[in-house]
Design a protein around this motif. Structure first.
Motif, PDB file in Angstrom:
ATOM      1  N   ARG A  48       0.815  -1.217   0.000  1.00  0.00           N
ATOM      2  CA  ARG A  48       0.000   0.000   0.000  1.00  0.00           C
ATOM      3  C   ARG A  48       0.851   1.271   0.000  1.00  0.00           C
ATOM      4  NH1 ARG A  48      -2.667  -3.419   3.682  1.00  0.00           N
ATOM      5  NH2 ARG A  48      -1.666  -2.363   5.460  1.00  0.00           N
ATOM      6  N   GLY A  49       2.122   1.137  -0.341  1.00  0.00           N
ATOM      7  CA  GLY A  49       2.975   2.312  -0.395  1.00  0.00           C
ATOM      8  C   GLY A  49       4.108   2.234   0.617  1.00  0.00           C
ATOM      9  N   ARG A  50       4.731   3.379   0.890  1.00  0.00           N
ATOM     10  CA  ARG A  50       5.898   3.423   1.757  1.00  0.00           C
ATOM     11  C   ARG A  50       5.530   3.063   3.192  1.00  0.00           C
ATOM     12  NH1 ARG A  50       9.884   8.593   2.710  1.00  0.00           N
ATOM     13  NH2 ARG A  50       8.434   9.048   4.401  1.00  0.00           N
ATOM     14  N   LEU A  51       6.316   2.172   3.774  1.00  0.00           N
ATOM     15  CA  LEU A  51       6.109   1.765   5.162  1.00  0.00           C
ATOM     16  C   LEU A  51       6.904   2.647   6.118  1.00  0.00           C
ATOM     17  CD1 LEU A  51       6.378  -2.116   4.708  1.00  0.00           C
ATOM     18  CD2 LEU A  51       4.289  -0.780   5.045  1.00  0.00           C
ATOM     19  N   CYS A  52       8.176   2.902   5.784  1.00  0.00           N
ATOM     20  CA  CYS A  52       9.025   3.751   6.617  1.00  0.00           C
ATOM     21  C   CYS A  52      10.307   4.044   5.865  1.00  0.00           C
ATOM     22  CB  CYS A  52       9.347   3.083   7.963  1.00  0.00           C
ATOM     23  SG  CYS A  52      10.375   1.590   7.824  1.00  0.00           S
ATOM     24  N   ALA A  53      11.086   4.992   6.399  1.00  0.00           N
ATOM     25  CA  ALA A  53      12.388   5.339   5.833  1.00  0.00           C
ATOM     26  C   ALA A  53      13.374   5.522   6.976  1.00  0.00           C
ATOM     27  CB  ALA A  53      12.305   6.608   4.988  1.00  0.00           C
ATOM     28  N   LEU A  54      14.643   5.247   6.697  1.00  0.00           N
ATOM     29  CA  LEU A  54      15.687   5.375   7.724  1.00  0.00           C
ATOM     30  C   LEU A  54      16.997   5.705   7.040  1.00  0.00           C
ATOM     31  CD1 LEU A  54      15.971   4.806  10.900  1.00  0.00           C
ATOM     32  CD2 LEU A  54      17.111   2.706  10.193  1.00  0.00           C
ATOM     33  N   ASP A  55      17.722   6.704   7.573  1.00  0.00           N
ATOM     34  CA  ASP A  55      19.034   7.001   7.001  1.00  0.00           C
ATOM     35  C   ASP A  55      20.135   6.394   7.856  1.00  0.00           C
ATOM     36  OD1 ASP A  55      19.694   8.761   9.149  1.00  0.00           O
ATOM     37  OD2 ASP A  55      18.772  10.450   8.102  1.00  0.00           O
ATOM     38  N   ALA A  56      21.354   6.474   7.364  1.00  0.00           N
ATOM     39  CA  ALA A  56      22.480   5.804   8.016  1.00  0.00           C
ATOM     40  C   ALA A  56      22.734   6.335   9.425  1.00  0.00           C
ATOM     41  CB  ALA A  56      23.728   5.935   7.155  1.00  0.00           C
ATOM     42  N   ASP A  57      22.577   7.627   9.625  1.00  0.00           N
ATOM     43  CA  ASP A  57      22.808   8.191  10.954  1.00  0.00           C
ATOM     44  C   ASP A  57      21.786   7.683  11.958  1.00  0.00           C
ATOM     45  OD1 ASP A  57      24.986   9.620  10.069  1.00  0.00           O
ATOM     46  OD2 ASP A  57      23.815  11.429   9.620  1.00  0.00           O
ATOM     47  N   GLU A  58      20.527   7.583  11.541  1.00  0.00           N
ATOM     48  CA  GLU A  58      19.485   7.089  12.431  1.00  0.00           C
ATOM     49  C   GLU A  58      19.666   5.607  12.731  1.00  0.00           C
ATOM     50  OE1 GLU A  58      15.501   9.569  11.381  1.00  0.00           O
ATOM     51  OE2 GLU A  58      16.334   8.363   9.743  1.00  0.00           O
ATOM     52  N   ALA A  59      20.233   4.856  11.776  1.00  0.00           N
ATOM     53  CA  ALA A  59      20.400   3.412  11.960  1.00  0.00           C
ATOM     54  C   ALA A  59      21.387   3.077  13.060  1.00  0.00           C
ATOM     55  CB  ALA A  59      20.848   2.770  10.641  1.00  0.00           C
ATOM     56  N   ALA A  60      22.314   4.006  13.349  1.00  0.00           N
ATOM     57  CA  ALA A  60      23.372   3.725  14.331  1.00  0.00           C
ATOM     58  C   ALA A  60      22.798   3.408  15.705  1.00  0.00           C
ATOM     59  CB  ALA A  60      24.326   4.909  14.414  1.00  0.00           C
ATOM     60  N   LYS A  61      21.669   3.998  16.060  1.00  0.00           N
ATOM     61  CA  LYS A  61      21.129   3.774  17.406  1.00  0.00           C
ATOM     62  C   LYS A  61      20.553   2.377  17.583  1.00  0.00           C
ATOM     63  CE  LYS A  61      16.458   5.622  16.596  1.00  0.00           C
ATOM     64  NZ  LYS A  61      15.510   6.682  16.975  1.00  0.00           N
ATOM     65  N   PHE A  62      20.372   1.652  16.473  1.00  0.00           N
ATOM     66  CA  PHE A  62      19.859   0.298  16.565  1.00  0.00           C
ATOM     67  C   PHE A  62      20.975  -0.734  16.693  1.00  0.00           C
ATOM     68  CE2 PHE A  62      16.364   2.431  14.239  1.00  0.00           C
ATOM     69  CZ  PHE A  62      15.374   2.211  15.177  1.00  0.00           C
ATOM     70  N   SER A  63      22.199  -0.267  16.916  1.00  0.00           N
ATOM     71  CA  SER A  63      23.318  -1.198  17.040  1.00  0.00           C
ATOM     72  C   SER A  63      24.272  -0.730  18.115  1.00  0.00           C
ATOM     73  CB  SER A  63      24.062  -1.336  15.703  1.00  0.00           C
ATOM     74  OG  SER A  63      25.093  -2.289  15.815  1.00  0.00           O
ATOM     75  N   SER A  64      23.819  -0.731  19.346  1.00  0.00           N
ATOM     76  CA  SER A  64      24.673  -0.328  20.460  1.00  0.00           C
ATOM     77  C   SER A  64      25.793  -1.337  20.649  1.00  0.00           C
ATOM     78  CB  SER A  64      23.849  -0.235  21.745  1.00  0.00           C
ATOM     79  OG  SER A  64      24.675  -0.042  22.858  1.00  0.00           O
ATOM     80  N   ASP A  65      27.022  -0.842  20.881  1.00  0.00           N
ATOM     81  CA  ASP A  65      28.152  -1.737  21.122  1.00  0.00           C
ATOM     82  C   ASP A  65      28.668  -1.640  22.553  1.00  0.00           C
ATOM     83  OD1 ASP A  65      29.364   0.713  21.145  1.00  0.00           O
ATOM     84  OD2 ASP A  65      30.708   0.330  19.465  1.00  0.00           O
ATOM     85  N   SER A  66      27.962  -0.897  23.399  1.00  0.00           N
ATOM     86  CA  SER A  66      28.339  -0.750  24.813  1.00  0.00           C
ATOM     87  C   SER A  66      29.727  -0.168  24.984  1.00  0.00           C
ATOM     88  CB  SER A  66      28.241  -2.104  25.543  1.00  0.00           C
ATOM     89  OG  SER A  66      26.937  -2.618  25.472  1.00  0.00           O
ATOM     90  N   GLY A  67      30.224   0.537  23.975  1.00  0.00           N
ATOM     91  CA  GLY A  67      31.571   1.095  24.074  1.00  0.00           C
ATOM     92  C   GLY A  67      31.564   2.485  24.688  1.00  0.00           C
ATOM     93  N   SER A  68      32.768   3.028  24.834  1.00  0.00           N
ATOM     94  CA  SER A  68      32.893   4.397  25.337  1.00  0.00           C
ATOM     95  C   SER A  68      32.532   5.365  24.226  1.00  0.00           C
ATOM     96  CB  SER A  68      34.329   4.657  25.810  1.00  0.00           C
ATOM     97  OG  SER A  68      35.225   4.552  24.719  1.00  0.00           O
ATOM     98  N   ASP A  69      32.296   6.604  24.573  1.00  0.00           N
ATOM     99  CA  ASP A  69      31.936   7.595  23.568  1.00  0.00           C
ATOM    100  C   ASP A  69      33.134   8.057  22.743  1.00  0.00           C
ATOM    101  OD1 ASP A  69      29.287   7.541  24.370  1.00  0.00           O
ATOM    102  OD2 ASP A  69      29.579   9.115  25.876  1.00  0.00           O
ATOM    103  N   GLY A  70      34.347   7.930  23.293  1.00  0.00           N
ATOM    104  CA  GLY A  70      35.541   8.383  22.590  1.00  0.00           C
ATOM    105  C   GLY A  70      36.246   7.252  21.862  1.00  0.00           C
ATOM    106  N   PRO A  71      37.333   7.571  21.150  1.00  0.00           N
ATOM    107  CA  PRO A  71      38.111   6.537  20.455  1.00  0.00           C
ATOM    108  C   PRO A  71      38.716   5.550  21.460  1.00  0.00           C
ATOM    109  CG  PRO A  71      38.750   8.751  19.749  1.00  0.00           C
ATOM    110  CD  PRO A  71      37.903   8.913  20.961  1.00  0.00           C
ATOM    111  N   ASP A  72      38.729   4.276  21.082  1.00  0.00           N
ATOM    112  CA  ASP A  72      39.310   3.272  21.962  1.00  0.00           C
ATOM    113  C   ASP A  72      40.792   3.528  22.202  1.00  0.00           C
ATOM    114  OD1 ASP A  72      36.950   1.947  22.223  1.00  0.00           O
ATOM    115  OD2 ASP A  72      37.403   0.398  20.748  1.00  0.00           O
ATOM    116  N   SER A  73      41.214   3.356  23.456  1.00  0.00           N
ATOM    117  CA  SER A  73      42.638   3.402  23.791  1.00  0.00           C
ATOM    118  C   SER A  73      43.212   1.994  23.710  1.00  0.00           C
ATOM    119  CB  SER A  73      42.834   3.954  25.202  1.00  0.00           C
ATOM    120  OG  SER A  73      42.350   5.284  25.302  1.00  0.00           O
TER     121      SER A  73
END
Length: 611
Positions: free
Chosen positions: A306-331
């Protein structure tokens, strides 16, 4: 006979048995050379009056073709076999192209009505009907092809193959030319607080257009995503696509528009998805296609009936893949000569000035020998230099060193605790190698009573080292058995309740069977490991291995530039960060993408990234 012509930048090769000579009873058939990624192979029909050996050779070569639905390949088969042969039922991968053994030339001149040939080789891998790759320790391969004389449409009697196994049989060079590895993505089940984490599920799809489905590489990749996870990964992941969701009938070529937006037409099963589920579905598509250079997708639009169901861009997709890491670059972290934990700040990409970490592990109250740092870089676990005790402490707060959370009673240091590893859920893992009772242990959030984890497929082997993947559903183990140490990957299954969890590592599988002695491992990204080991009679290698045991698509072998006497290796979840290694002669060295190994520190041990 093969004829070839150069058209643009692609090589088109015609293969078949037009006038193929027969020089003996064994012949290797190989339609390509390693690295021929731009070669397109087209089959040639069997010639009139072809001998049985020519029919067999032509059939084997035509299996490497790009012929639609293998129509030409089927012309080497009897009428009944051509209707029932299923080339998509799986692929057998041999070290070299198959040899065929059968009647000698003078025996073929007889006017018999049937004959048989045997295909032989060294089997090194298998790809099942789900496109899932499984490496194998080299084993002998033998398969019979039976031929009969059959009348063709013009009434002539010709040799044709009437008994043939389903699937394809290919040499490694043809397999690497024809197929490529892609990661499709599903959500880990049983995550705390329902936190979504995407898990890579590697499969192989056809380069270019698939002969059977006529789908492009991107379309094949989306189709296999919609079909669901492979059997090995299925118990620990799920898909947000409603059961039965598939591409709309007739869709064979998915491609982004000039705004890099990819529209994916789905059947009516997708219409029932809610908005949140739909966006999670779109995230699965975005992550699955992000490694395909032919599909530069920045936004996905899912379309129902029946037409478009939803849309998602790459930036929005990042929140669906949490890696439990720190916010900064890994040391990077390591143990200095005084047994203290030090850090090389992440922003310097392995070339900064080391600094002693805050907290009790940086004081040196107990000399440490191995370390594992939580992915959020708030805590670390360290094993004493004697291998006897495992400590967990903050990397921020000062204070005395806490009491050990695990203690081994083994008599020898080599039989005590392994280096620890943290999974993406924030849990801590370690192996006690005590010969009197070896155990794999897990501590929830690095605290409390250690829980023993069952490993049913371990047999008589002992875990020497371990590394948990960032998604928390896979574990890489170095297993020692019969004097050899090999790499195995298991699936982490979680059952029971939160109060009484039941954790086990299931379906161990060999990840690098070609290496007879593996000495160091580290996860590198979502679905790849860096491995240090030796082939039988060979020298030490540092190489990449995919989580399914195959070698990466980029590069024939995945072998990295040589470096002397590597004892430990460390890679980050971010594949752009340098690979680090601890060596006997050069201290700690790093390898940045496109560069050579460089010395970072002349002294230091147990080098790790968080994880």
């Amino acid at each position: 006979m093969r004829t070839s012509a150069l058209l643009g930048c692609s090589l088109i090769v015609l293969v078949g048995c037009g006038s193929m000579p027969v020089t003996g009873d064994v012949k290797a058939v190989d339609a390509s050379q390693p690295g021929d990624s731009q070669v397109q192979v087209y089959a040639v029909e069997p010639r009139e009056g072809a001998t049985p050996s020519e029919i067999v050779d032509g059939f084997l070569e035509s299996m490497t073709s790009d012929d639609p639905d293998f129509r030409t390949t089927r012309k080497y088969l009897s009428a009944d076999a051509a209707k029932t042969w299923q080339p998509s039922e799986g692929t057998t991968v041999l070290a070299q192209a198959p040899n065929r053994g059968g009647p000698l030339l003078h025996e073929e001149d007889r006017r018999d009505d049937e004959t048989s040939y045997t295909l032989t080789g060294e089997k090194v891998a298998a790809v099942d009907a789900q496109s899932s790759y499984q490496p194998l320790a080299p084993t002998d391969y033998s398969q019979m092809l039976h031929l009969v004389r059959e009348k063709t449409a013009d009434g002539k009697s010709e040799w044709r193959i009437d008994i043939v196994p389903d699937g394809l049989v290919l040499g490694q060079s043809d397999f690497k030319r024809l197929y490529r590895s892609v990661n499709k993505y599903y959500y880990a089940t049983g995550r705390p607080n329902g936190q979504p984490t995407l898990v890579a599920d590697p499969v192989y799809v056809r380069n270019g257009t698939d002969p059977v489905t006529r789908m492009s590489t991107a379309t094949q990749t989306v189709r296999t995503l919609l079909e669901g996870p492979t059997n090995w990964l299925r118990p620990v992941v799920d898909s947000r696509f409603p059961t039965g969701t598939a591409l709309r009938k007739g869709v064979v070529a998915l491609a982004p528009d000039d705004q890099n937006v990819l529209k994916v037409p789905l059947n009516g099963k997708a219409d029932k998805a809610g908005r949140t589920a739909c966006r999670m579905m779109a995230a699965q598509v975005l992550f699955t296609l992000k490694d395909l250079t032919s599909a530069r997708v920045e936004q996905v639009e899912l379309e129902g009936t029946r037409g478009r169901l939803c849309a998602l861009d790459a930036d929005e997709a990042a929140k669906f893949s949490s890696d439990s890491g720190s916010d900064g670059p890994d040391s990077q972290y390591f143990i200095d000569a005084k047994g203290r934990l030090q850090r090389i700040p992440g922003a310097n990409e392995g070339s900064g000035t080391p600094e002693v970490v805050p907290g009790p592990l940086g004081v040196g109250t107990v000399v440490m020998g191995a370390v594992g740092v939580a992915r959020d870089e708030q805590r670390a676990a360290a094993v004493s230099a004697t291998g006897q005790s495992l400590y967990v402490a903050s990397l921020d707060a000062e204070g005395p060193l806490p009491e050990p959370v695990v203690t081994s009673t083994a008599k020898k240091a080599a039989d005590r605790l392994s280096a620890p590893s943290w999974d993406g859920r924030g849990d801590l893992w370690v192996a006690d190698r005590d010969l009197a009772g070896p155990r794999l242990l897990r501590l929830v959030k690095g605290e409390g009573e250690p829980q023993e984890v069952r490993v049913p497929g371990l047999g008589g082997g002992r875990i020497e080292e371990l590394r948990l993947s960032a998604d928390g559903v896979r574990i890489a183990l170095l297993v020692k058995e019969d004097g050899r140490t090999t790499l195995k990957i298991g699936r982490v299954e979680r059952r029971g309740t939160e109060a009484a969890p039941e954790i086990s590592v299931e379906e161990l599988r060999q990840a690098a069977p070609q290496l007879t002695d593996v000495t160091a491992i580290s996860w590198s990204g979502r679905s790849r490991l860096v491995v240090v080991g030796k082939e039988s009679g060979g020298v030490q290698q540092v190489r990449y291995v995919q989580a399914d045991g195959s070698t990466p698509s980029s590069g024939a072998s995945g072998v990295l530039p040589g470096v002397n006497q590597v004892r430990k290796v460390a890679a980050a979840d971010d594949e752009l960060l340098p690979l680090m290694a601890e060596t006997e002669g050069d201290g700690i060295v790093k390898l940045s993408p496109g560069d050579n190994w460089q010395t970072v520190l002349e002294e230091g041990t147990s080098l790790v990234y968080p994880g």
